[in-house]
Design a protein around this motif. Structure first.
Motif, mmCIF file in Angstrom:
data_model
loop_
_atom_site.group_PDB
_atom_site.id
_atom_site.type_symbol
_atom_site.label_atom_id
_atom_site.label_comp_id
_atom_site.label_asym_id
_atom_site.label_seq_id
_atom_site.Cartn_x
_atom_site.Cartn_y
_atom_site.Cartn_z
ATOM 1 N N ARG A 24 56.471 85.169 126.643
ATOM 2 C CA ARG A 24 56.937 85.260 125.247
ATOM 3 C C ARG A 24 57.881 86.458 125.065
ATOM 4 N NH1 ARG A 24 58.174 88.272 121.739
ATOM 5 N NH2 ARG A 24 57.372 88.563 119.658
ATOM 6 N N TYR A 25 57.478 87.653 125.609
ATOM 7 C CA TYR A 25 58.302 88.857 125.393
ATOM 8 C C TYR A 25 59.546 88.855 126.277
ATOM 9 C CZ TYR A 25 54.684 90.472 122.349
ATOM 10 O OH TYR A 25 53.800 90.554 121.287
ATOM 11 N N ALA A 50 56.926 93.363 110.645
ATOM 12 C CA ALA A 50 55.650 92.955 111.250
ATOM 13 C C ALA A 50 55.732 93.135 112.766
ATOM 14 C CB ALA A 50 55.274 91.524 110.875
ATOM 15 N N ALA A 52 54.148 95.100 114.707
ATOM 16 C CA ALA A 52 52.864 95.323 115.384
ATOM 17 C C ALA A 52 52.925 96.507 116.355
ATOM 18 C CB ALA A 52 52.400 94.041 116.069
ATOM 19 N N ASP A 71 54.963 97.470 109.339
ATOM 20 C CA ASP A 71 53.788 96.605 109.564
ATOM 21 C C ASP A 71 52.650 97.195 108.730
ATOM 22 O OD1 ASP A 71 52.816 94.640 112.240
ATOM 23 O OD2 ASP A 71 51.288 95.527 110.946
ATOM 24 N N PHE A 72 51.754 96.336 108.225
ATOM 25 C CA PHE A 72 50.683 96.901 107.393
ATOM 26 C C PHE A 72 49.414 97.280 108.173
ATOM 27 C CE2 PHE A 72 49.501 92.406 105.485
ATOM 28 C CZ PHE A 72 48.895 92.038 106.681
ATOM 29 N N SER A 73 49.441 97.177 109.492
ATOM 30 C CA SER A 73 48.255 97.521 110.287
ATOM 31 C C SER A 73 48.404 98.904 110.932
ATOM 32 C CB SER A 73 48.049 96.503 111.407
ATOM 33 O OG SER A 73 47.818 95.247 110.875
ATOM 34 N N ASP A 99 53.428 96.593 103.619
ATOM 35 C CA ASP A 99 53.551 95.138 103.548
ATOM 36 C C ASP A 99 55.048 94.808 103.543
ATOM 37 O OD1 ASP A 99 53.716 92.429 102.362
ATOM 38 O OD2 ASP A 99 51.555 92.698 102.087
ATOM 39 N N VAL A 100 55.445 93.788 104.251
ATOM 40 C CA VAL A 100 56.882 93.469 104.312
ATOM 41 C C VAL A 100 57.422 93.046 102.939
ATOM 42 C CG1 VAL A 100 56.911 92.844 106.752
ATOM 43 C CG2 VAL A 100 56.495 91.081 105.060
ATOM 44 N N HIS A 118 59.482 88.402 113.783
ATOM 45 C CA HIS A 118 58.845 87.652 114.865
ATOM 46 C C HIS A 118 57.358 87.449 114.586
ATOM 47 C CE1 HIS A 118 62.065 88.836 118.110
ATOM 48 N NE2 HIS A 118 62.536 88.055 117.155
ATOM 49 N N ASN A 119 56.962 86.202 114.519
ATOM 50 C CA ASN A 119 55.551 85.856 114.365
ATOM 51 C C ASN A 119 54.910 86.450 113.110
ATOM 52 O OD1 ASN A 119 55.349 84.119 116.591
ATOM 53 N ND2 ASN A 119 55.447 85.889 117.942
ATOM 54 N N TYR A 123 51.789 83.546 108.966
ATOM 55 C CA TYR A 123 50.799 84.098 108.039
ATOM 56 C C TYR A 123 51.197 83.839 106.586
ATOM 57 C CZ TYR A 123 49.482 86.200 112.371
ATOM 58 O OH TYR A 123 49.117 86.350 113.674
HETATM 59 C C1 LIG Z 1 50.916 88.252 115.696
HETATM 60 S S1 LIG Z 1 51.020 89.928 115.260
HETATM 61 C C2 LIG Z 1 52.484 90.381 116.111
HETATM 62 C C3 LIG Z 1 53.778 90.313 115.536
HETATM 63 C C4 LIG Z 1 54.867 90.913 116.424
HETATM 64 N N1 LIG Z 1 56.110 90.799 115.720
HETATM 65 C C5 LIG Z 1 54.943 90.181 117.754
HETATM 66 O O1 LIG Z 1 55.410 89.050 117.767
HETATM 67 O O2 LIG Z 1 54.533 90.768 118.789
HETATM 68 C C6 LIG Z 1 51.314 89.880 113.584
HETATM 69 C C7 LIG Z 1 51.552 91.235 112.942
HETATM 70 O O3 LIG Z 1 52.026 90.970 111.627
HETATM 71 C C8 LIG Z 1 51.514 91.962 110.776
HETATM 72 N N2 LIG Z 1 51.608 91.410 109.413
HETATM 73 C C9 LIG Z 1 51.179 90.188 109.002
HETATM 74 N N3 LIG Z 1 51.488 90.016 107.701
HETATM 75 C C10 LIG Z 1 52.136 91.149 107.301
HETATM 76 C C11 LIG Z 1 52.702 91.559 106.071
HETATM 77 N N4 LIG Z 1 52.679 90.783 104.982
HETATM 78 N N5 LIG Z 1 53.283 92.785 106.012
HETATM 79 C C12 LIG Z 1 53.302 93.593 107.099
HETATM 80 N N6 LIG Z 1 52.783 93.256 108.299
HETATM 81 C C13 LIG Z 1 52.205 92.034 108.395
HETATM 82 C C14 LIG Z 1 50.131 92.234 111.279
HETATM 83 O O4 LIG Z 1 49.663 93.489 110.881
HETATM 84 C C15 LIG Z 1 50.337 92.131 112.797
HETATM 85 O O5 LIG Z 1 50.614 93.404 113.355
#
Ligand SMILES: C[S@@+](CC[C@H](N)C(=O)[O-])C[C@H]1O[C@@H](n2cnc3c(N)ncnc32)[C@H](O)[C@@H]1O
Length: 260
Positions: A24-25, A50, A52, A71-73, A99-100, A118-119, A123
């Motif tokens: 994937r990467y 996002a 991550a 990213d919110f985490s 939050d985005v 990406h990804n 959600y």
């Molecule tokens: C599947 S993970 C990885 C995404 C990363 N872009 C990747 O493909 O490696 C999803 C990430 O999206 C972040 N995320 C999901 N919804 C979000 C939002 N509304 N705002 C900010 N971050 C968000 C989560 O915290 C998580 O780190």
């Protein structure tokens, strides 16, 4: 709701290091590199929405670019900083806990050469607002890269990998699935649905690439851990990523575009 993402950091890392996670990467970096070359040598300013723990940011940092991850985490962002610092690139990485859909002025005050989304879309029930936000943050002539899980791959996976044609039949019109890594419900999209939304948001020259065009149809996962087999699979995936019709049924789609 950063909870499930921080809680699953270990299994996320394990997935990233698996052969299919590495594909994937590697494929994302390959596809991005071709588009980034059009922008000149850089260093470029990249915003990773996002983003991550920096799986996409790290290769860009290694090539001298400047990356902001929003990213919110907090746990994911701490892991991204640790990885960047471990490679001596910490001073070119900015992490923003947000939050985005509520990005602070420190992120929105400027436009970026490249924005990654990406990804994130899986959600979100409605991907359009996120795509509009992402496109609005790209400078004129810059690049937007959007990646998401491909809904078309679900029924194929159930039939080919799970040997369950009845479940595949039931999945043909289903838009949601359960995501195992983070234990959340996912909404699945297709490139065919996202491309017009990107065009409405100002994208031009949209290129549709597939990631894992064949990996998921090879059910003997143990072979993928053999270095020679993996190298051959990676070479095949790289060659097929932009060869249609393969991307239409890939596990993941990546759409790369210029923003006018
Ligand atoms: C599947 S993970 C990885 C995404 C990363 N872009 C990747 O493909 O490696 C999803 C990430 O999206 C972040 N995320 C999901 N919804 C979000 C939002 N509304 N705002 C900010 N971050 C968000 C989560 O915290 C998580 O780190």
């Amino acid at each position: 709701m950063p909870g499930p993402f921080d809680a699953a950091l270990d299994s996320w890392r394990e997935w990233q290091q698996s052969p299919w996670g590495r594909l994937r990467y590697t494929l994302a970096e390959f596809n991005l590199r071709r588009r980034l070359e059009e922008l000149g040598p850089g260093p470029l300013r990249v915003l990773d929405l996002a983003g991550a723990d920096g799986g996409d940011a790290l290769p860009l940092l290694r090539r001298g670019h400047h990356v902001t991850i929003a990213d919110f985490s907090p746990g994911m962002l701490a892991a991204a900083r640790e990885r960047a610092e471990g490679e001596g690139a910490g001073e070119r990485l900015i992490t923003v806990e947000a939050d985005v859909f509520e990005l602070p002025g420190s992120v929105t005050a400027r436009r970026y050469d490249v924005v990654l989304c990406h990804n994130l879309l899986q959600y979100l029930d409605d991907p359009a607002p996120a795509l509009r936000t992402a496109a609005s943050l790209v400078r004129d002539g810059g690049v937007l890269s959007v990646m998401a899980i491909n809904r078309h791959a679900t029924a194929l996976g159930l039939a080919v990998r799970s040997l369950d044609p009845a479940a595949a039949l039931g999945a043909l019109d289903r838009r949601t699935t359960h995501g195992e890594t983070f234990g959340t419900e996912l909404t699945l999209h297709t490139a065919e649905e996202i491309i017009p939304l990107m065009a409405e948001a100002g994208c031009t020259g949209i290129e549709h690439c597939g990631i894992r065009n064949v990996n998921d149809h090879i059910t003997d996962d143990s072979r993928k851990h053999e270095p020679e087999f993996y190298a051959a699979l990676e070479a095949l995936e790289l060659a097929m990523t932009d060869r249609h019709p393969y991307p239409h049924t890939a596990k993941i789609f990546q759409l790369l575009a210029r923003v006018a």
